[in-house]
Write a protein that holds these residues in place. Structure first.
Motif, PDB file in Angstrom:
ATOM      1  N   ALA A  63       0.832  -1.210   0.000  1.00 50.94           N
ATOM      2  CA  ALA A  63       0.000   0.000   0.000  1.00 50.94           C
ATOM      3  C   ALA A  63       0.860   1.250   0.000  1.00 50.94           C
ATOM      4  CB  ALA A  63      -0.906  -0.006   1.222  1.00 50.94           C
ATOM      5  N   ASP A  64       0.531   2.168  -0.899  1.00 50.94           N
ATOM      6  CA  ASP A  64       1.230   3.449  -1.007  1.00 50.94           C
ATOM      7  C   ASP A  64       0.343   4.518  -0.378  1.00 50.94           C
ATOM      8  OD1 ASP A  64       2.505   5.782  -1.679  1.00 50.94           O
ATOM      9  OD2 ASP A  64       2.223   5.566  -3.849  1.00 50.94           O
ATOM     10  N   ILE A  65       0.799   5.113   0.720  1.00 49.81           N
ATOM     11  CA  ILE A  65      -0.009   6.130   1.405  1.00 49.81           C
ATOM     12  C   ILE A  65       0.662   7.504   1.325  1.00 49.81           C
ATOM     13  CG2 ILE A  65      -1.077   4.462   2.948  1.00 49.81           C
ATOM     14  CD1 ILE A  65       0.881   5.369   5.133  1.00 49.81           C
ATOM     15  N   ALA A  66       1.381   7.723   0.221  1.00 47.86           N
ATOM     16  CA  ALA A  66       2.140   8.966   0.082  1.00 47.86           C
ATOM     17  C   ALA A  66       1.250  10.191  -0.063  1.00 47.86           C
ATOM     18  CB  ALA A  66       3.091   8.869  -1.116  1.00 47.86           C
ATOM     19  N   ASN A  67       0.013  10.015  -0.530  1.00 50.72           N
ATOM     20  CA  ASN A  67      -0.878  11.164  -0.638  1.00 50.72           C
ATOM     21  C   ASN A  67      -2.166  10.884   0.139  1.00 50.72           C
ATOM     22  OD1 ASN A  67      -2.867   9.863  -2.455  1.00 50.72           O
ATOM     23  ND2 ASN A  67      -1.217   9.966  -3.971  1.00 50.72           N
ATOM     24  N   ASP A  68      -2.953  11.928   0.351  1.00 45.94           N
ATOM     25  CA  ASP A  68      -4.142  11.817   1.196  1.00 45.94           C
ATOM     26  C   ASP A  68      -5.161  10.833   0.640  1.00 45.94           C
ATOM     27  OD1 ASP A  68      -3.118  13.611   3.009  1.00 45.94           O
ATOM     28  OD2 ASP A  68      -4.181  15.350   2.183  1.00 45.94           O
ATOM     29  N   SER A  69      -5.349  10.838  -0.666  1.00 48.72           N
ATOM     30  CA  SER A  69      -6.325   9.940  -1.284  1.00 48.72           C
ATOM     31  C   SER A  69      -5.953   8.473  -1.055  1.00 48.72           C
ATOM     32  CB  SER A  69      -6.430  10.229  -2.782  1.00 48.72           C
ATOM     33  OG  SER A  69      -7.317   9.329  -3.409  1.00 48.72           O
ATOM     34  N   ASN A  70      -4.686   8.166  -1.261  1.00 47.24           N
ATOM     35  CA  ASN A  70      -4.223   6.797  -1.033  1.00 47.24           C
ATOM     36  C   ASN A  70      -4.326   6.408   0.434  1.00 47.24           C
ATOM     37  OD1 ASN A  70      -3.637   6.628  -3.725  1.00 47.24           O
ATOM     38  ND2 ASN A  70      -1.413   6.656  -3.503  1.00 47.24           N
ATOM     39  N   LEU A  71      -4.020   7.341   1.317  1.00 44.33           N
ATOM     40  CA  LEU A  71      -4.130   7.073   2.754  1.00 44.33           C
ATOM     41  C   LEU A  71      -5.565   6.727   3.119  1.00 44.33           C
ATOM     42  CD1 LEU A  71      -3.037   7.047   5.671  1.00 44.33           C
ATOM     43  CD2 LEU A  71      -3.493   9.520   5.757  1.00 44.33           C
ATOM     44  N   ASP A  72      -6.517   7.493   2.599  1.00 46.09           N
ATOM     45  CA  ASP A  72      -7.919   7.252   2.914  1.00 46.09           C
ATOM     46  C   ASP A  72      -8.358   5.857   2.464  1.00 46.09           C
ATOM     47  OD1 ASP A  72      -8.082   9.777   3.979  1.00 46.09           O
ATOM     48  OD2 ASP A  72      -9.124  10.664   2.266  1.00 46.09           O
ATOM     49  N   ARG A  73      -8.010   5.488   1.240  1.00 40.57           N
ATOM     50  CA  ARG A  73      -8.404   4.172   0.736  1.00 40.57           C
ATOM     51  C   ARG A  73      -7.735   3.060   1.529  1.00 40.57           C
ATOM     52  NH1 ARG A  73      -7.497   2.142  -3.800  1.00 40.57           N
ATOM     53  NH2 ARG A  73      -9.546   1.321  -4.373  1.00 40.57           N
ATOM     54  N   LEU A  85     -16.636  13.376  15.882  1.00 44.52           N
ATOM     55  CA  LEU A  85     -17.407  14.186  14.939  1.00 44.52           C
ATOM     56  C   LEU A  85     -17.237  15.682  15.201  1.00 44.52           C
ATOM     57  CD1 LEU A  85     -20.750  12.171  14.649  1.00 44.52           C
ATOM     58  CD2 LEU A  85     -19.034  12.512  12.855  1.00 44.52           C
ATOM     59  N   LYS A  86     -17.139  16.049  16.465  1.00 45.86           N
ATOM     60  CA  LYS A  86     -16.986  17.463  16.820  1.00 45.86           C
ATOM     61  C   LYS A  86     -15.595  17.994  16.483  1.00 45.86           C
ATOM     62  CE  LYS A  86     -20.351  17.250  20.588  1.00 45.86           C
ATOM     63  NZ  LYS A  86     -20.538  17.272  22.068  1.00 45.86           N
ATOM     64  N   GLN A  87     -14.652  17.082  16.211  1.00 43.66           N
ATOM     65  CA  GLN A  87     -13.266  17.482  15.963  1.00 43.66           C
ATOM     66  C   GLN A  87     -12.840  17.206  14.522  1.00 43.66           C
ATOM     67  OE1 GLN A  87     -11.284  18.903  18.401  1.00 43.66           O
ATOM     68  NE2 GLN A  87     -13.038  18.869  19.798  1.00 43.66           N
ATOM     69  N   ARG A  88     -13.803  17.069  13.619  1.00 42.49           N
ATOM     70  CA  ARG A  88     -13.469  16.781  12.226  1.00 42.49           C
ATOM     71  C   ARG A  88     -12.709  17.935  11.584  1.00 42.49           C
ATOM     72  NH1 ARG A  88     -18.707  15.000   9.003  1.00 42.49           N
ATOM     73  NH2 ARG A  88     -17.177  15.165   7.335  1.00 42.49           N
ATOM     74  N   SER A  89     -11.785  17.578  10.697  1.00 40.02           N
ATOM     75  CA  SER A  89     -11.009  18.600   9.994  1.00 40.02           C
ATOM     76  C   SER A  89     -11.072  18.433   8.480  1.00 40.02           C
ATOM     77  CB  SER A  89      -9.544  18.561  10.455  1.00 40.02           C
ATOM     78  OG  SER A  89      -9.016  17.253  10.386  1.00 40.02           O
ATOM     79  N   SER A 127      -4.510  12.916  12.395  1.00 38.41           N
ATOM     80  CA  SER A 127      -4.040  14.267  12.092  1.00 38.41           C
ATOM     81  C   SER A 127      -4.704  14.822  10.837  1.00 38.41           C
ATOM     82  CB  SER A 127      -2.514  14.263  11.909  1.00 38.41           C
ATOM     83  OG  SER A 127      -1.869  13.933  13.119  1.00 38.41           O
ATOM     84  N   ARG A 128      -5.068  13.946   9.918  1.00 35.88           N
ATOM     85  CA  ARG A 128      -5.723  14.388   8.684  1.00 35.88           C
ATOM     86  C   ARG A 128      -7.203  14.679   8.911  1.00 35.88           C
ATOM     87  NH1 ARG A 128      -7.119  14.815   3.584  1.00 35.88           N
ATOM     88  NH2 ARG A 128      -8.484  13.302   2.537  1.00 35.88           N
ATOM     89  N   PHE A 186      -9.104  14.418  11.978  1.00 39.79           N
ATOM     90  CA  PHE A 186      -9.541  14.912  13.291  1.00 39.79           C
ATOM     91  C   PHE A 186      -8.417  15.735  13.922  1.00 39.79           C
ATOM     92  CE2 PHE A 186     -11.379  10.757  12.318  1.00 39.79           C
ATOM     93  CZ  PHE A 186     -12.730  11.087  12.279  1.00 39.79           C
ATOM     94  N   ALA A 187      -7.929  16.684  13.145  1.00 36.90           N
ATOM     95  CA  ALA A 187      -6.731  17.444  13.515  1.00 36.90           C
ATOM     96  C   ALA A 187      -6.830  18.164  14.861  1.00 36.90           C
ATOM     97  CB  ALA A 187      -6.382  18.434  12.408  1.00 36.90           C
ATOM     98  N   PRO A 188      -7.917  18.853  15.181  1.00 44.60           N
ATOM     99  CA  PRO A 188      -7.977  19.549  16.469  1.00 44.60           C
ATOM    100  C   PRO A 188      -7.812  18.608  17.657  1.00 44.60           C
ATOM    101  CG  PRO A 188      -9.713  20.335  15.020  1.00 44.60           C
ATOM    102  CD  PRO A 188      -9.125  19.122  14.371  1.00 44.60           C
ATOM    103  N   LEU A 189      -8.412  17.433  17.567  1.00 44.83           N
ATOM    104  CA  LEU A 189      -8.293  16.461  18.645  1.00 44.83           C
ATOM    105  C   LEU A 189      -6.892  15.861  18.689  1.00 44.83           C
ATOM    106  CD1 LEU A 189      -9.781  14.930  20.904  1.00 44.83           C
ATOM    107  CD2 LEU A 189     -10.375  13.198  19.201  1.00 44.83           C
ATOM    108  N   ALA A 190      -6.363  15.499  17.535  1.00 45.32           N
ATOM    109  CA  ALA A 190      -5.026  14.912  17.474  1.00 45.32           C
ATOM    110  C   ALA A 190      -3.972  15.868  18.013  1.00 45.32           C
ATOM    111  CB  ALA A 190      -4.695  14.522  16.037  1.00 45.32           C
ATOM    112  N   ALA A 191      -4.153  17.147  17.746  1.00 46.43           N
ATOM    113  CA  ALA A 191      -3.173  18.145  18.191  1.00 46.43           C
ATOM    114  C   ALA A 191      -3.111  18.265  19.714  1.00 46.43           C
ATOM    115  CB  ALA A 191      -3.503  19.502  17.577  1.00 46.43           C
TER     116      ALA A 191
END
Length: 264
Positions: free
Chosen positions: A39-49, A115-119, A159-160, A162-167
């Protein structure tokens, strides 16, 4: 894509119905066309899949109702498959029985926190909030329960989407433990026995090592051991599993408060 398209997916995942060891890798390859290790997760789309396929693969390894194991309704699961994995193999089939989940309070609380921390926009953040919340009640480390290859992939995911929560996890606390700590703080409850984490007897529970083999890598190791013992049973089969670590699988000692919070 509607409800009728879910059953073929479940049936296709059961290519080798006699062995749980093969289920995860079969599911992942059906969804993505490649083994998890590639699996190649170098970009956001690949990471999501990759993340979505990993969660679905982990859930099929557990057996039972797939929608229930991933925390989605049949309709939501069908929509996810259509959007991210529009495979003709998966679409060709008969209807699936509608799944109605009973709302578990623990799952609901964590899902709402996420859900409240979605980014990110779109359905994926909503689906992931539900899926992470459901998989968090499993006894494994969260990254393992999600079928990911390592903890770093879970950190990237959070981090992608739920960024506010992850931070807020500035001290790199274990993610499942961190989520429950946030829930306790939101409810005005005390979870820690000391004001400073380094003085706490549960320090290793909150911050201990989470490395080790992924669940599917463990299955590969078990499969190889079985093949060595019963070569006739393994003849003509080749299996590829996700990235393996040279380190031995980690273990966690259960503590009463940890067990109560399901933060294994």
């Amino acid at each position: 894509m509607s409800e009728p398209h879910v059953r073929p997916f479940v049936a296709a995942c059961a290519v080798d119905a006699n062995s749980q060891l093969h289920m995860g890798i079969t599911t992942y390859r059906l969804l993505t066309g490649v083994p998890p290790a590639d699996a190649d997760i170098a970009n956001d789309s690949n990471l999501d899949r990759h993340v979505l396929a990993s969660i679905l693969a982990a859930a099929t390894m557990d057996g039972g109702s797939l929608p229930e194991k991933v925390g989605l309704s049949v309709v939501e699961l069908a929509a996810l498959l259509e959007q991210y994995f529009p495979s003709t193999e998966i679409k060709a089939a008969e209807q699936a029985s509608p799944f109605r989940s009973e709302e578990d309070e623990e799952i609901v609380l964590l899902r709402d926190l996420l859900l409240k921390q979605r980014s990110t926009e779109g359905d994926i953040g909503r689906w992931l909030a539900a899926m992470i919340a459901r998989r968090a009640i499993e006894p494994d480390h969260l990254w393992e329960a999600l079928g990911l290859r390592n903890r770093g992939e879970l950190s990237l995911l959070l981090s992608r989407h739920f960024a506010p929560l992850a931070a807020r996890n500035v001290n790199n606390m274990r993610w499942k433990r961190f989520f429950y700590r946030m829930l306790c703080e939101n409810e005005g409850l005390g979870m820690c026995t000391t004001p400073v984490c380094t003085q706490c007897n549960d320090f290793n529970i909150c911050f201990g090592e989470e490395s080790g083999e992924s669940r599917m890598a463990e299955r590969r190791r078990d499969l190889l051991l079985q093949a060595a013992a019963w070569p006739a049973m393994a003849s003509g089969r080749a299996f590829e599993m996700p990235g393996e670590s040279a380190t031995a699988p980690s273990s966690e000692e259960a503590s009463p408060d940890l067990e109560a919070a399901r933060v294994g």
